[in-house]
Design a protein around this motif. Structure first.
Motif, mmCIF file in Angstrom:
data_model
loop_
_atom_site.group_PDB
_atom_site.id
_atom_site.type_symbol
_atom_site.label_atom_id
_atom_site.label_comp_id
_atom_site.label_asym_id
_atom_site.label_seq_id
_atom_site.Cartn_x
_atom_site.Cartn_y
_atom_site.Cartn_z
ATOM 1 N N TYR A 205 -3.857 -4.321 5.438
ATOM 2 C CA TYR A 205 -4.900 -5.222 5.924
ATOM 3 C C TYR A 205 -4.310 -6.221 6.917
ATOM 4 C CZ TYR A 205 -8.104 -3.783 2.147
ATOM 5 O OH TYR A 205 -8.931 -3.085 1.315
ATOM 6 N N LEU B 296 -10.342 -5.382 18.905
ATOM 7 C CA LEU B 296 -11.794 -5.511 18.835
ATOM 8 C C LEU B 296 -12.476 -4.888 20.048
ATOM 9 C CD1 LEU B 296 -12.304 -9.081 17.361
ATOM 10 C CD2 LEU B 296 -12.644 -6.888 16.227
ATOM 11 N N SER C 247 -5.507 -9.644 9.399
ATOM 12 C CA SER C 247 -6.535 -10.662 9.571
ATOM 13 C C SER C 247 -7.245 -10.484 10.909
ATOM 14 C CB SER C 247 -5.903 -12.044 9.512
ATOM 15 O OG SER C 247 -6.827 -13.022 9.910
ATOM 16 N N LEU C 248 -8.525 -10.734 10.891
ATOM 17 C CA LEU C 248 -9.337 -10.708 12.104
ATOM 18 C C LEU C 248 -8.783 -11.669 13.149
ATOM 19 C CD1 LEU C 248 -11.977 -9.768 13.513
ATOM 20 C CD2 LEU C 248 -13.138 -11.612 12.338
ATOM 21 N N SER D 256 -5.586 -12.236 13.705
ATOM 22 C CA SER D 256 -4.257 -11.844 14.181
ATOM 23 C C SER D 256 -4.318 -11.337 15.616
ATOM 24 C CB SER D 256 -3.665 -10.768 13.272
ATOM 25 O OG SER D 256 -4.359 -9.549 13.455
ATOM 26 N N TYR E 244 -4.313 0.362 9.804
ATOM 27 C CA TYR E 244 -4.674 -1.018 9.495
ATOM 28 C C TYR E 244 -6.171 -1.108 9.237
ATOM 29 C CZ TYR E 244 -0.166 -2.357 11.488
ATOM 30 O OH TYR E 244 1.172 -2.490 11.759
ATOM 31 N N ARG E 245 -6.540 -2.096 8.449
ATOM 32 C CA ARG E 245 -7.951 -2.439 8.265
ATOM 33 C C ARG E 245 -8.115 -3.890 8.686
ATOM 34 N NH1 ARG E 245 -11.942 -2.773 3.017
ATOM 35 N NH2 ARG E 245 -13.852 -2.650 4.260
ATOM 36 N N ILE E 246 -9.107 -4.168 9.506
ATOM 37 C CA ILE E 246 -9.361 -5.524 9.977
ATOM 38 C C ILE E 246 -10.260 -6.229 8.973
ATOM 39 C CG2 ILE E 246 -10.339 -6.917 11.828
ATOM 40 C CD1 ILE E 246 -9.648 -4.587 13.726
ATOM 41 N N ALA F 289 -5.429 -7.591 15.801
ATOM 42 C CA ALA F 289 -6.863 -7.390 15.543
ATOM 43 C C ALA F 289 -7.694 -7.885 16.721
ATOM 44 C CB ALA F 289 -7.278 -8.112 14.266
ATOM 45 N N GLN F 290 -7.336 -9.016 17.280
ATOM 46 C CA GLN F 290 -8.072 -9.541 18.435
ATOM 47 C C GLN F 290 -7.990 -8.575 19.620
ATOM 48 O OE1 GLN F 290 -10.002 -12.501 18.860
ATOM 49 N NE2 GLN F 290 -9.938 -12.272 16.648
#
Length: 170
Positions: free
Chosen positions: A125, A137, A127-128, A130, A111-113, A133-134
């Motif tokens: 991809y 981090l 989403s930041l 999501s 995945y890419r954030i 992604a959260q």
């Protein structure tokens, strides 16, 4: 029963340079498309009775959709922060990182954030904003992440973190 809908939560104002270029390109294309729709609309309006003119009604609706998207893009693009700098600590996961994960079934997923305005550009991809992604981090190599929803629970292990336009397999 009312028609009131709660406003959508504000999405993160971050975007990669490539994502911003795509939005600029979309905006430019919409302005060009709008010119064609306006000329077709005026031709349809010249045909007479507008209340029964399907072409006129269709073009008005199409123009409304284009104008709405142009308005949204102009407002959204002015509030975005283009993030092109690499983070100082590239051993941790931050915005624009490529993250290679291993799930419970020992399958690797990549995945890419990215920002909320560009995650649909590529299936890899996310989403930041999501949950995944959260949770990712500030994680680093070999860290574990647990994602739960009402249907399932998935555990991921961070295998690799890279920054750049593309992920380079070792």
């Amino acid at each position: 029963m009312s028609r009131w809908k709660a406003p959508r939560p504000k999405s993160s104002p971050y975007i990669t340079p490539a994502g911003y270029q795509r939005l600029e390109h979309e905006l430019k294309d919409l302005w060009l498309k709008r010119k064609g729709v306006v000329s077709a609309l005026s031709a349809a309006a010249a045909e007479g009775d507008r209340s029964e003119n399907a072409e006129y009604i269709y073009r008005k609706k199409e123009l409304r959709g284009i104008d709405g998207r142009i308005h949204f893009l102009q407002k959204r693009m002015s509030s975005l922060n283009i993030i092109s700098a690499m983070p100082a600590d590239q051993e941790r996961i931050f915005f624009s990182a490529w993250v290679l994960l291993e799930n419970d079934k020992e399958e690797e997923v990549l995945y890419r954030i990215v920002g909320a305005d560009e995650f649909e550009m590529d299936k890899r991809y996310i989403s930041l904003d999501s949950p995944l992604a959260q949770a990712l981090l500030k994680k680093t190599f070999d860290d574990h992440v647990l994602i739960r929803n009402e249907f399932q629970e998935t555990r991921y292990t961070v295998i690799d973190i890279q920054y750049g336009a593309e992920f380079i397999a070792d």
